[in-house]
Design a protein around this motif. Structure first.
Motif, PDB file in Angstrom:
ATOM      1  N   HIS A   1       0.785  -1.185   0.029  1.00 18.99           N
ATOM      2  CA  HIS A   1      -0.191  -0.029   0.057  1.00 18.99           C
ATOM      3  C   HIS A   1       0.713   1.250  -0.067  1.00 18.99           C
ATOM      4  O   HIS A   1       1.890   1.169   0.382  1.00 18.99           O
ATOM      5  CB  HIS A   1      -0.897  -0.139   1.237  1.00 18.99           C
ATOM      6  CG  HIS A   1      -1.907  -1.204   1.326  1.00 18.99           C
ATOM      7  ND1 HIS A   1      -1.886  -2.359   1.921  1.00 18.99           N
ATOM      8  CD2 HIS A   1      -3.245  -1.214   0.823  1.00 18.99           C
ATOM      9  CE1 HIS A   1      -2.664  -3.136   1.760  1.00 18.99           C
ATOM     10  NE2 HIS A   1      -3.677  -2.396   1.030  1.00 18.99           N
ATOM     11  N   LEU A   2       0.116   2.417  -0.422  1.00 14.92           N
ATOM     12  CA  LEU A   2       1.009   3.678  -0.381  1.00 14.92           C
ATOM     13  C   LEU A   2      -0.006   4.386   0.388  1.00 14.92           C
ATOM     14  O   LEU A   2      -1.376   4.748   0.085  1.00 14.92           O
ATOM     15  CB  LEU A   2       0.812   4.269  -1.904  1.00 14.92           C
ATOM     16  CG  LEU A   2       1.931   5.407  -2.003  1.00 14.92           C
ATOM     17  CD1 LEU A   2       3.151   4.716  -1.641  1.00 14.92           C
ATOM     18  CD2 LEU A   2       2.168   5.506  -3.876  1.00 14.92           C
ATOM     19  N   TRP A   3       0.357   5.094   1.559  1.00 16.34           N
ATOM     20  CA  TRP A   3      -0.298   5.645   2.736  1.00 16.34           C
ATOM     21  C   TRP A   3      -0.073   7.112   2.280  1.00 16.34           C
ATOM     22  O   TRP A   3       1.141   7.518   2.126  1.00 16.34           O
ATOM     23  CB  TRP A   3      -0.082   5.231   4.012  1.00 16.34           C
ATOM     24  CG  TRP A   3      -0.670   4.051   4.338  1.00 16.34           C
ATOM     25  CD1 TRP A   3      -1.810   3.993   4.656  1.00 16.34           C
ATOM     26  CD2 TRP A   3      -0.025   2.667   4.340  1.00 16.34           C
ATOM     27  NE1 TRP A   3      -2.110   2.440   5.171  1.00 16.34           N
ATOM     28  CE2 TRP A   3      -0.897   1.831   4.647  1.00 16.34           C
ATOM     29  CE3 TRP A   3       1.297   2.383   3.781  1.00 16.34           C
ATOM     30  CZ2 TRP A   3      -0.664   0.358   4.839  1.00 16.34           C
ATOM     31  CZ3 TRP A   3       1.511   1.079   3.998  1.00 16.34           C
ATOM     32  CH2 TRP A   3       0.713   0.126   4.388  1.00 16.34           C
ATOM     33  N   HIS A   4      -1.168   8.059   2.102  1.00 19.81           N
ATOM     34  CA  HIS A   4      -0.784   9.337   1.838  1.00 19.81           C
ATOM     35  C   HIS A   4      -1.117  10.234   3.153  1.00 19.81           C
ATOM     36  O   HIS A   4      -2.587  10.024   3.573  1.00 19.81           O
ATOM     37  CB  HIS A   4      -2.026  10.067   0.752  1.00 19.81           C
ATOM     38  CG  HIS A   4      -1.621   9.275  -0.730  1.00 19.81           C
ATOM     39  ND1 HIS A   4      -0.872  10.138  -1.583  1.00 19.81           N
ATOM     40  CD2 HIS A   4      -1.505   8.157  -1.231  1.00 19.81           C
ATOM     41  CE1 HIS A   4      -0.615   9.120  -2.642  1.00 19.81           C
ATOM     42  NE2 HIS A   4      -1.059   8.215  -2.507  1.00 19.81           N
TER      43      HIS A   4
ATOM     44  N   VAL B   1       2.328  13.657   1.975  1.00 13.27           N
ATOM     45  CA  VAL B   1       3.311  12.979   1.404  1.00 13.27           C
ATOM     46  C   VAL B   1       2.922  11.390   1.295  1.00 13.27           C
ATOM     47  O   VAL B   1       1.959  11.183   2.102  1.00 13.27           O
ATOM     48  CB  VAL B   1       4.619  12.961   2.515  1.00 13.27           C
ATOM     49  CG1 VAL B   1       5.263  14.418   2.373  1.00 13.27           C
ATOM     50  CG2 VAL B   1       4.360  12.400   3.707  1.00 13.27           C
ATOM     51  N   ALA B   2       3.465  10.685   0.584  1.00  7.04           N
ATOM     52  CA  ALA B   2       3.166   9.393   0.295  1.00  7.04           C
ATOM     53  C   ALA B   2       4.210   8.206   0.874  1.00  7.04           C
ATOM     54  O   ALA B   2       5.479   8.732   0.524  1.00  7.04           O
ATOM     55  CB  ALA B   2       2.721   8.968  -0.870  1.00  7.04           C
TER      56      ALA B   2
ATOM     57  N   PHE C   1       6.209  16.074  -2.924  1.00  6.74           N
ATOM     58  CA  PHE C   1       6.664  16.212  -1.639  1.00  6.74           C
ATOM     59  C   PHE C   1       7.387  15.001  -1.177  1.00  6.74           C
ATOM     60  O   PHE C   1       6.623  13.577  -1.446  1.00  6.74           O
ATOM     61  CB  PHE C   1       5.563  16.484  -0.574  1.00  6.74           C
ATOM     62  CG  PHE C   1       5.007  18.198  -0.701  1.00  6.74           C
ATOM     63  CD1 PHE C   1       6.019  19.151  -0.401  1.00  6.74           C
ATOM     64  CD2 PHE C   1       3.714  18.294  -1.360  1.00  6.74           C
ATOM     65  CE1 PHE C   1       5.328  20.401  -0.478  1.00  6.74           C
ATOM     66  CE2 PHE C   1       3.276  19.475  -1.548  1.00  6.74           C
ATOM     67  CZ  PHE C   1       4.153  20.717  -0.958  1.00  6.74           C
ATOM     68  N   VAL C   2       8.435  14.809  -0.482  1.00 16.59           N
ATOM     69  CA  VAL C   2       8.959  13.554  -0.078  1.00 16.59           C
ATOM     70  C   VAL C   2       9.380  13.801   1.220  1.00 16.59           C
ATOM     71  O   VAL C   2      10.068  14.470   1.771  1.00 16.59           O
ATOM     72  CB  VAL C   2      10.481  13.219  -0.803  1.00 16.59           C
ATOM     73  CG1 VAL C   2      10.944  12.114  -0.521  1.00 16.59           C
ATOM     74  CG2 VAL C   2       9.895  13.003  -2.379  1.00 16.59           C
ATOM     75  N   LYS C   3       8.925  12.733   2.226  1.00 19.17           N
ATOM     76  CA  LYS C   3       9.451  12.672   3.711  1.00 19.17           C
ATOM     77  C   LYS C   3      10.786  12.218   3.764  1.00 19.17           C
ATOM     78  O   LYS C   3      11.177  11.414   2.951  1.00 19.17           O
ATOM     79  CB  LYS C   3       8.534  11.802   4.360  1.00 19.17           C
ATOM     80  CG  LYS C   3       8.431  10.562   4.079  1.00 19.17           C
ATOM     81  CD  LYS C   3       7.280   9.491   4.725  1.00 19.17           C
ATOM     82  CE  LYS C   3       7.656   9.129   6.077  1.00 19.17           C
ATOM     83  NZ  LYS C   3       8.881   8.385   6.347  1.00 19.17           N
ATOM     84  N   ILE C   4      11.458  12.982   4.410  1.00 12.10           N
ATOM     85  CA  ILE C   4      12.947  12.702   4.632  1.00 12.10           C
ATOM     86  C   ILE C   4      13.266  12.150   6.024  1.00 12.10           C
ATOM     87  O   ILE C   4      13.037  12.526   7.117  1.00 12.10           O
ATOM     88  CB  ILE C   4      13.797  13.820   4.521  1.00 12.10           C
ATOM     89  CG1 ILE C   4      13.471  14.720   3.060  1.00 12.10           C
ATOM     90  CG2 ILE C   4      15.597  13.651   4.490  1.00 12.10           C
ATOM     91  CD1 ILE C   4      13.843  13.593   2.031  1.00 12.10           C
ATOM     92  N   THR C   5      13.713  10.752   6.022  1.00  6.55           N
ATOM     93  CA  THR C   5      14.200   9.978   7.294  1.00  6.55           C
ATOM     94  C   THR C   5      15.434   9.486   7.183  1.00  6.55           C
ATOM     95  O   THR C   5      15.697   8.364   6.944  1.00  6.55           O
ATOM     96  CB  THR C   5      13.194   8.833   7.387  1.00  6.55           C
ATOM     97  OG1 THR C   5      11.951   9.102   6.773  1.00  6.55           O
ATOM     98  CG2 THR C   5      13.073   8.305   8.813  1.00  6.55           C
TER      99      THR C   5
ATOM    100  N   LEU D   1      -4.910  10.907   7.693  1.00  7.43           N
ATOM    101  CA  LEU D   1      -4.766   9.940   6.437  1.00  7.43           C
ATOM    102  C   LEU D   1      -5.675  10.374   5.352  1.00  7.43           C
ATOM    103  O   LEU D   1      -6.762  10.177   5.268  1.00  7.43           O
ATOM    104  CB  LEU D   1      -4.748   8.544   6.805  1.00  7.43           C
ATOM    105  CG  LEU D   1      -4.597   7.356   5.880  1.00  7.43           C
ATOM    106  CD1 LEU D   1      -3.136   7.387   5.706  1.00  7.43           C
ATOM    107  CD2 LEU D   1      -4.915   6.048   6.613  1.00  7.43           C
ATOM    108  N   GLU D   2      -4.893  10.853   4.265  1.00  3.94           N
ATOM    109  CA  GLU D   2      -5.812  11.277   3.176  1.00  3.94           C
ATOM    110  C   GLU D   2      -6.519  10.166   2.226  1.00  3.94           C
ATOM    111  O   GLU D   2      -7.602  10.129   1.886  1.00  3.94           O
ATOM    112  CB  GLU D   2      -5.141  12.301   2.244  1.00  3.94           C
ATOM    113  CG  GLU D   2      -5.676  12.648   0.873  1.00  3.94           C
ATOM    114  CD  GLU D   2      -4.881  14.140   0.515  1.00  3.94           C
ATOM    115  OE1 GLU D   2      -4.404  13.931  -0.629  1.00  3.94           O
ATOM    116  OE2 GLU D   2      -4.538  15.087   0.992  1.00  3.94           O
ATOM    117  N   LYS D   3      -5.657   9.118   1.900  1.00  6.67           N
ATOM    118  CA  LYS D   3      -6.072   7.981   1.251  1.00  6.67           C
ATOM    119  C   LYS D   3      -5.073   6.873   1.377  1.00  6.67           C
ATOM    120  O   LYS D   3      -3.771   7.005   1.557  1.00  6.67           O
ATOM    121  CB  LYS D   3      -6.464   8.221  -0.283  1.00  6.67           C
ATOM    122  CG  LYS D   3      -5.090   8.761  -0.941  1.00  6.67           C
ATOM    123  CD  LYS D   3      -5.399   9.238  -2.469  1.00  6.67           C
ATOM    124  CE  LYS D   3      -4.277   9.571  -3.272  1.00  6.67           C
ATOM    125  NZ  LYS D   3      -4.641   9.828  -4.543  1.00  6.67           N
TER     126      LYS D   3
END
Length: 900
Positions: free
Chosen positions: A197-200, A225-226, A281-285, A343-345
């Motif tokens: 899954h891809l969580w947005h 972000v996804a 947008f990309v989350k950075i971890t 949680l958008e989708k």
């Protein structure tokens, strides 16, 4: 001479293997007047038991070693076993678990002791199994990657590379297995496509932003972000956009609230982001993703490790999540995000997931202190060695794969957080922390004078000892006679899947430390698959036990079947049915041997004069000259196939020659002379040629089927002059061009085709095999008349012909059936052989039935609806059936015509 009626491999295989071992045939002597031939075994894991992949791999090697040994050159096959760090420690830890203990309960020293004990008690099983398979390794040179000599080599290499600046310690994102609790190199991660899954997720801005556009002004309160790994969100330290993304440039420098935490993180700009993918947008971890780690370094972002080495969320993840397994944490995060409307989708998303090559656990990108080897400086000369043609990959297509990996090589993570293996020879001063890399613990710190040190806890990657295999097995770092003589080796046979893990690294290390290539040829084979095309594995239950097969069918049958059915460089499809090939061939050879020996022992011994003159002192007939012509052609072909590593083609050529030519034709034609006690010369000629051709055939076959070849060789030695005490050191047959004769071959082929045609005519009218018949032959020339007249006996023996009428000008006899062979016509008159009226009636009924059947199939195939709606395979079957029945109709009409 007592010979068992049935071939029983169980009674001979152990006997001959011990015979070879006792006489030291597998141990070569250094002879500097000859260039040696050397193969290094890919060392199986000490935990291993023989599987079908081992059977294929080691049989391929053994075929070449046995072939080269027969050419008279010193031939060395170095065996050994790999200590298999993670796999072996896992095995012992499972035993501990049964006692209710972990490795931490007993400590490092006791665990290592238990592993050594396990190795001594159970670790040699695969070696004994390789012996059962017939592998002719030099067992006096067997090595273990943890033995004293190889351990010394490992330390030497580590120290030299460290001193050159090619080994370093650093904090990097590595692949981490939470189950094995250790780092993994990139090449130890196996990827599987999975449905995920891809969580947005919505990240609220600390201050809403007004966007102006063609549609007017718009207030933005959050960005989306996804991610495929929501649990890593807890370690985010930024959200990134591409610097050229006009949509969001004004957001650079703004802050967002990291959901489910009390932290705020910045929006940064970095070219790593693909502005055309997703939301932009990309989350950075930085501590849990290799790409994010690099972004973090560029922007000086904090690196927050949110889980421990077991994949359990730690305190940095927040009190809500501390102590949760990473997947339980994921579930909780998703529920909390939904509850807070963040949680958008959720989208279905197919992606590739990395798994540990040992235990299949999903690996975790993890920020950790590890030891690395700088690979690019080592890769450059290794690439050049292949480009210059000094090392060749077969099949050649693998060269491109090698180049691609080497030209994009990344630093190799060599440290592992386990206890079984070569411990890293690095020592830390307990006072000032200075690192000393040395073979032994230092006495005093050169910086602070302190005298207490602790050794690095980690061990080296198992492959770190394996990459030294070409020279460490021969005594390096000592300068030994073996190193000078046997290196470079000649051939490496291995499965294509470890071209990166092992093959490329051996090339790099050997060039670096020996300034030599490790081998000049790499033969890469495929996997052994089941009938459905699936990789064989114990977990799938589709992998048979080769030892059970050997016990039932014999090692020779297994070896031959695997080689025969595996084209060079291709995957091998295994099924129980392929074993029939090897078993049936062994039985055919045995039956031919038994028949010959039971009869040749009744014939007087071969006279000294014949022994001295050889076959040239005998009176030879067409079949004799033909079998020698074919034998020498086969010698040439088989030699070529062995040399070009096409072992399956060598197997095919030999089976066709021994079965279809020697047994089915020459042996049958020899029976009249063998049985004819009134013709002493004819008996001796048949005896000599049968034994000579058969012993030569066994020498050709020995690399593939060594046990039955030795048994037969030893049996023949009592009746035929053979010098060598064993077939495995006998000379490999050499081609003698003088025996190859195209005219002889053509004449014999002509007779064989004529006899085969007559046999087929007999079958058409169901004549009993023993019924003698007369035939008419219309030929094209007087030479053909002479040839057929001279060898009437062959027709009498193999086609039961008691009368032959041969002429150039000959009409078709009444009520006869015919066959055409090359430019002659053969007629079989049926008057007096069968009831013609009854035969006509039977054939007419058959024809009517066939025509009716053909009409029905034709109707189907002409039916447009059937063609359009029926499954493709059903339509294809109907077409095949039509062609088959149409052929029968034509043949039946021809038979009826012949009866007129």
């Amino acid at each position: 001479m007592e010979i068992n009626k049935n071939y029983e491999p169980q009674k001979i295989e152990k006997k001959w293997y011990n015979f070879w071992l006792d006489r030291g045939y597998f141990t070569p002597k250094i002879d500097k007047t000859k260039k040696p031939y050397t193969i290094l075994i890919p060392p199986p894991n000490v935990t291993g038991i023989l599987h079908m992949g081992h059977v294929l791999n080691n049989t391929l090697q053994d075929v070449m070693i046995r072939y080269k040994r027969m050419t008279g050159i010193p031939t060395l096959w170095i065996p050994g076993v790999d200590h298999a760090g993670i796999a072996t420690q896992n095995m012992v830890e499972k035993e501990l678990a049964k006692e209710g203990k972990t490795r931490h309960d007993i400590g490092r020293e006791k665990l290592v002791e238990r592993v050594w004990k396990w190795k001594e008690e159970k670790g040699g099983r695969i070696i004994e199994q390789l012996k059962q398979l017939g592998c002719s390794c030099d067992w006096t040179k067997q090595r273990f990657t943890m033995d004293e000599g190889l351990s010394e080599a490992v330390k030497e290499v580590f120290i030299k590379l460290y001193e050159k600046g090619l080994i370093y310690k650093g904090k990097r994102i590595i692949n981490w297995c939470p189950r094995c609790v250790t780092a993994l190199a990139n090449d130890e991660v196996e990827y599987q496509d999975e449905k995920g899954h891809l969580w947005h997720i919505r990240y609220p801005l600390t201050e809403s932003v007004i966007l102006s556009g063609v549609e007017g002004q718009k207030e933005i309160k959050y960005i989306t972000v996804a991610t495929t790994r929501p649990e890593t969100m807890l370690g985010d330290t930024a959200v990134a956009i591409h610097p050229d993304d006009e949509r969001y440039k004004h957001l650079i420098g703004k802050m967002v609230k990291l959901p489910l935490t009390d932290r705020e993180i910045p929006v940064i700009a970095d070219e790593y982001v693909d502005k055309d993918f997703g939301s932009g947008f990309v989350k950075i971890t930085p501590a849990h993703d290799p790409n994010d780690y690099e972004v973090g370094l560029r922007h000086d972002l904090e690196q927050i490790i949110i889980m421990d080495e077991h994949g359990i969320m730690n305190e940095a993840a927040g009190a809500e999540f501390t102590g949760l397994d990473r997947y339980k944490c994921r579930e909780k995060i998703i529920k909390m995000l939904e509850k807070q409307n963040l949680l958008e989708k959720i989208e279905a998303h197919d992606h590739s997931v990395g798994q540990c090559y040992r235990c299949d656990t999903v690996v975790e990108p993890y920020l950790s202190d590890q030891w690395f080897v700088k690979m690019q400086p080592l890769a450059a000369p290794a690439i050049e060695a292949v480009k210059a043609g000094r090392i060749k990959f077969q099949p050649e297509r693998w060269t491109k794969v090698y180049y691609h990996w080497m030209e994009n090589v990344r630093d190799w993570c060599i440290s592992r957080q386990i206890w079984w293996g070569h411990r890293i020879p690095a020592y830390y001063c307990e006072n000032c922390g200075k690192i000393f890399v040395a073979k032994d613990m230092p006495d005093k710190c050169t910086d602070c004078g302190h005298e207490k040190f602790r050794q690095d806890e980690d061990v080296l990657d198992t492959w770190f000892s394996s990459w030294l295999w070409p020279f460490s097995t021969m005594g390096w770092p000592e300068k030994t006679e073996e190193l000078e003589y046997y290196l470079p080796t000649n051939l490496l046979v291995t499965e294509a899947g470890i071209i990166y893990l092992w093959v490329a690294r051996m090339i790099m290390s050997t060039l670096e430390f020996m300034d030599k290539i490790p081998f000049d040829t790499v033969l890469l084979h495929g996997l052994v698959l089941d009938e459905q095309g699936k990789k064989m594995s114990k977990s799938l239950g589709n992998s048979p036990d080769p030892i059970h097969i050997i016990e039932e069918f014999g090692a020779d049958a297994l070896r031959f079947s695997m080689i025969y059915s595996t084209p060079k460089g291709q995957n091998s499809i295994y099924s129980d049915s392929i074993l029939e090939t090897g078993r049936n061939f062994a039985n055919k050879i045995w039956n031919a041997y038994r028949f010959m020996m039971m009869n040749v022992e009744k014939i007087e011994p071969i006279p000294e004069s014949v022994i001295l003159s050889g076959v040239e002192g005998l009176k030879l007939k067409l079949a004799d000259k033909w079998i020698y012509s074919r034998l020498h052609q086969v010698i040439a072909q088989v030699t070529e196939q062995y040399e070009s590593l096409r072992m399956n083609d060598a197997a095919s050529i030999l089976m066709d020659f021994i079965w279809k030519e020697f047994c089915s034709w020459y042996l049958e034609l020899s029976k009249d002379r063998i049985y004819n006690e009134d013709d002493r010369d004819g008996q001796l000629t048949a005896k000599y040629i049968l034994l000579d051709v058969f012993q030569t055939s066994m020498r050709l076959l020995q690399p593939l089927m060594p046990f039955i070849a030795e048994e037969i060789w030893q049996g023949i030695r009592g009746y035929f002059p053979l010098e060598s005490e064993s077939i495995i050191i006998a000379e490999f047959p050499n081609v003698e061009e003088k025996w190859i004769n195209e005219k002889i071959d053509a004449d014999m082929t002509f007779i064989q085709e004529a006899i085969t045609a007559i046999r087929n005519l007999r079958k058409q009218v169901n004549l009993s095999p023993g019924k003698e018949i007369g035939i008419y032959v219309k030929v094209d020339s007087e030479d053909q008349i002479q040839l057929l007249q001279d060898y009437r006996g062959y027709f009498a023996k193999l086609a039961k012909i008691d009368e032959m009428q041969i002429a150039v000008d000959l009409s078709k006899p009444k009520s006869s059936i015919a066959a055409v062979v090359q430019n002659i016509e053969i007629y079989l008159p049926l008057e007096g052989l069968i009831d013609l009226e009854e035969e006509r009636s039977k054939l007419e009924k058959q024809l009517a039935k066939l025509e009716q059947e053909l009409k029905g199939i034709s109707g189907k195939l002409n039916n447009k609806k059937f063609i359009e709606n029926a499954p493709e395979n059903i339509v294809e079957k109907e077409k095949e059936k039509f062609a088959e029945i149409e052929t029968k109709v034509i043949k039946t009409r021809e038979l009826l015509e012949g009866l007129k």
